[in-house]
Design a protein around this motif. Structure first.
Motif, PDB file in Angstrom:
ATOM      1  N   SER A  34      19.922 -52.142  11.462  1.00 15.49           N
ATOM      2  CA  SER A  34      20.120 -53.506  10.963  1.00 15.49           C
ATOM      3  C   SER A  34      21.561 -53.802  10.545  1.00 15.49           C
ATOM      4  N   LEU A  35      22.491 -52.932  10.849  1.00 13.13           N
ATOM      5  CA  LEU A  35      23.889 -53.156  10.464  1.00 13.13           C
ATOM      6  C   LEU A  35      24.478 -54.311  11.262  1.00 13.13           C
ATOM      7  N   ARG A  36      25.163 -55.210  10.549  1.00 15.85           N
ATOM      8  CA  ARG A  36      25.799 -56.375  11.165  1.00 15.85           C
ATOM      9  C   ARG A  36      27.155 -56.609  10.502  1.00 15.85           C
ATOM     10  N   PRO A  37      28.130 -57.126  11.253  1.00 17.05           N
ATOM     11  CA  PRO A  37      29.413 -57.477  10.639  1.00 17.05           C
ATOM     12  C   PRO A  37      29.209 -58.478   9.504  1.00 17.05           C
ATOM     13  N   GLY A  38      30.007 -58.323   8.456  1.00 16.68           N
ATOM     14  CA  GLY A  38      29.932 -59.199   7.296  1.00 16.68           C
ATOM     15  C   GLY A  38      29.075 -58.652   6.165  1.00 16.68           C
ATOM     16  N   GLN A  39      28.294 -57.608   6.430  1.00 16.07           N
ATOM     17  CA  GLN A  39      27.447 -57.045   5.383  1.00 16.07           C
ATOM     18  C   GLN A  39      28.274 -56.176   4.436  1.00 16.07           C
ATOM     19  N   ASP A  40      27.948 -56.270   3.158  1.00 13.82           N
ATOM     20  CA  ASP A  40      28.559 -55.381   2.164  1.00 13.82           C
ATOM     21  C   ASP A  40      27.731 -54.108   2.134  1.00 13.82           C
ATOM     22  N   ILE A  41      28.411 -52.968   2.205  1.00 12.77           N
ATOM     23  CA  ILE A  41      27.725 -51.684   2.284  1.00 12.77           C
ATOM     24  C   ILE A  41      28.298 -50.700   1.278  1.00 12.77           C
ATOM     25  N   MET A  42      27.563 -49.615   1.087  1.00  6.60           N
ATOM     26  CA  MET A  42      28.062 -48.467   0.336  1.00  6.60           C
ATOM     27  C   MET A  42      27.923 -47.270   1.263  1.00  6.60           C
ATOM     28  N   PHE A  43      28.985 -46.491   1.414  1.00  8.48           N
ATOM     29  CA  PHE A  43      28.871 -45.295   2.232  1.00  8.48           C
ATOM     30  C   PHE A  43      29.212 -44.058   1.436  1.00  8.48           C
ATOM     31  N   CYS A  44      29.146 -42.918   2.072  1.00  6.99           N
ATOM     32  CA  CYS A  44      29.287 -41.620   1.405  1.00  6.99           C
ATOM     33  C   CYS A  44      30.361 -41.630   0.323  1.00  6.99           C
ATOM     34  N   GLY A  45      30.024 -41.024  -0.784  1.00  5.35           N
ATOM     35  CA  GLY A  45      30.960 -40.926  -1.884  1.00  5.35           C
ATOM     36  C   GLY A  45      30.958 -42.146  -2.783  1.00  5.35           C
ATOM     37  N   GLY A  46      30.079 -43.114  -2.504  1.00 10.17           N
ATOM     38  CA  GLY A  46      29.991 -44.293  -3.346  1.00 10.17           C
ATOM     39  C   GLY A  46      31.079 -45.319  -3.095  1.00 10.17           C
ATOM     40  N   ILE A  47      31.702 -45.289  -1.934  1.00 10.03           N
ATOM     41  CA  ILE A  47      32.748 -46.248  -1.599  1.00 10.03           C
ATOM     42  C   ILE A  47      32.091 -47.506  -1.047  1.00 10.03           C
ATOM     43  N   TYR A  48      32.526 -48.664  -1.541  1.00  6.26           N
ATOM     44  CA  TYR A  48      31.972 -49.945  -1.118  1.00  6.26           C
ATOM     45  C   TYR A  48      32.935 -50.626  -0.156  1.00  6.26           C
ATOM     46  N   GLY A  49      32.371 -51.386   0.782  1.00 10.37           N
ATOM     47  CA  GLY A  49      33.199 -52.119   1.718  1.00 10.37           C
ATOM     48  C   GLY A  49      32.379 -53.153   2.463  1.00 10.37           C
ATOM     49  N   THR A  50      33.055 -53.853   3.382  1.00  9.59           N
ATOM     50  CA  THR A  50      32.420 -54.883   4.196  1.00  9.59           C
ATOM     51  C   THR A  50      32.597 -54.523   5.658  1.00  9.59           C
ATOM     52  N   ILE A  51      31.519 -54.581   6.417  1.00 10.49           N
ATOM     53  CA  ILE A  51      31.573 -54.254   7.842  1.00 10.49           C
ATOM     54  C   ILE A  51      32.355 -55.330   8.570  1.00 10.49           C
ATOM     55  N   GLU A  52      33.330 -54.908   9.372  1.00 10.75           N
ATOM     56  CA  GLU A  52      34.092 -55.847  10.192  1.00 10.75           C
ATOM     57  C   GLU A  52      33.698 -55.764  11.656  1.00 10.75           C
ATOM     58  N   ASP A  53      33.418 -54.551  12.145  1.00 13.37           N
ATOM     59  CA  ASP A  53      33.120 -54.390  13.564  1.00 13.37           C
ATOM     60  C   ASP A  53      32.265 -53.147  13.761  1.00 13.37           C
ATOM     61  N   ILE A  54      31.409 -53.187  14.766  1.00 15.27           N
ATOM     62  CA  ILE A  54      30.569 -52.035  15.106  1.00 15.27           C
ATOM     63  C   ILE A  54      30.706 -51.777  16.599  1.00 15.27           C
ATOM     64  N   ILE A  55      31.144 -50.584  16.939  1.00 17.59           N
ATOM     65  CA  ILE A  55      31.243 -50.169  18.342  1.00 17.59           C
ATOM     66  C   ILE A  55      30.544 -48.822  18.443  1.00 17.59           C
ATOM     67  N   ASP A  56      29.387 -48.833  19.106  1.00 23.03           N
ATOM     68  CA  ASP A  56      28.544 -47.645  19.243  1.00 23.03           C
ATOM     69  C   ASP A  56      28.241 -47.044  17.869  1.00 23.03           C
ATOM     70  N   ASP A  57      28.700 -45.815  17.615  1.00 26.60           N
ATOM     71  CA  ASP A  57      28.429 -45.152  16.339  1.00 26.60           C
ATOM     72  C   ASP A  57      29.587 -45.289  15.351  1.00 26.60           C
ATOM     73  N   ARG A  58      30.608 -46.040  15.731  1.00 31.75           N
ATOM     74  CA  ARG A  58      31.785 -46.205  14.877  1.00 31.75           C
ATOM     75  C   ARG A  58      31.763 -47.595  14.241  1.00 31.75           C
ATOM     76  N   VAL A  59      31.972 -47.621  12.928  1.00 33.52           N
ATOM     77  CA  VAL A  59      31.951 -48.867  12.167  1.00 33.52           C
ATOM     78  C   VAL A  59      33.308 -49.030  11.489  1.00 33.52           C
ATOM     79  N   THR A  60      33.908 -50.213  11.664  1.00 28.52           N
ATOM     80  CA  THR A  60      35.151 -50.518  10.961  1.00 28.52           C
ATOM     81  C   THR A  60      34.784 -51.238   9.674  1.00 28.52           C
ATOM     82  N   VAL A  61      35.251 -50.682   8.559  1.00 24.41           N
ATOM     83  CA  VAL A  61      34.902 -51.205   7.234  1.00 24.41           C
ATOM     84  C   VAL A  61      36.177 -51.591   6.501  1.00 24.41           C
ATOM     85  N   ARG A  62      36.173 -52.791   5.913  1.00 24.34           N
ATOM     86  CA  ARG A  62      37.284 -53.232   5.062  1.00 24.34           C
ATOM     87  C   ARG A  62      36.910 -52.863   3.635  1.00 24.34           C
ATOM     88  N   VAL A  63      37.720 -51.999   3.015  1.00 25.36           N
ATOM     89  CA  VAL A  63      37.421 -51.567   1.654  1.00 25.36           C
ATOM     90  C   VAL A  63      38.173 -52.386   0.618  1.00 25.36           C
TER      91      VAL A  63
END
Length: 99
Positions: free
Chosen positions: A47-76
């Motif tokens: 269900s990952l989509r650009p624009g979503q606010d996420i938390m990833f490993c280590g408790g770092i928060y960011g916003t998804i900018e782009d998804i290409i296959d298994d790679r996600v670009t996140v703006r922190v």
């Protein structure tokens, strides 16, 4: 002494049987918990989509900018972008509903 040895043997068999039953119950309970967790993460990663606010490993928060296959670009934060694996995302932050 013969009766005491039989009692010890019987008690040992009962304790071993109880430990075996407890081990089987724990194993089944663990498998159920792992199945639920696996399904949660499969749904989350699908269900990952650009624009979503996420938390990833280590408790770092960011916003998804782009998804290409298994790679996600996140703006922190402004100007800082990270490429991460989609499988390192632990949670999608829910937007707070106005009251």
């Amino acid at each position: 002494m013969d009766g005491l040895g039989a009692n010890i043997l019987a008690a040992s068999i009962v304790v071993a049987a109880l430990l075996l039953v407890m081990g089987v119950i724990y194993m089944l309970w663990s498998q159920q918990a792992m199945k639920k967790k696996r399904e949660f993460f499969q749904d989350l990663h699908a269900s990952l989509r650009p624009g979503q606010d996420i938390m990833f490993c280590g408790g770092i928060y960011g916003t998804i900018e782009d998804i290409i296959d298994d790679r996600v670009t996140v703006r922190v934060r402004d100007g800082v972008r990270l490429d991460i694996s989609r499988y390192s995302i632990q949670n999608i932050q829910k937007e707070e509903q106005p009251q």
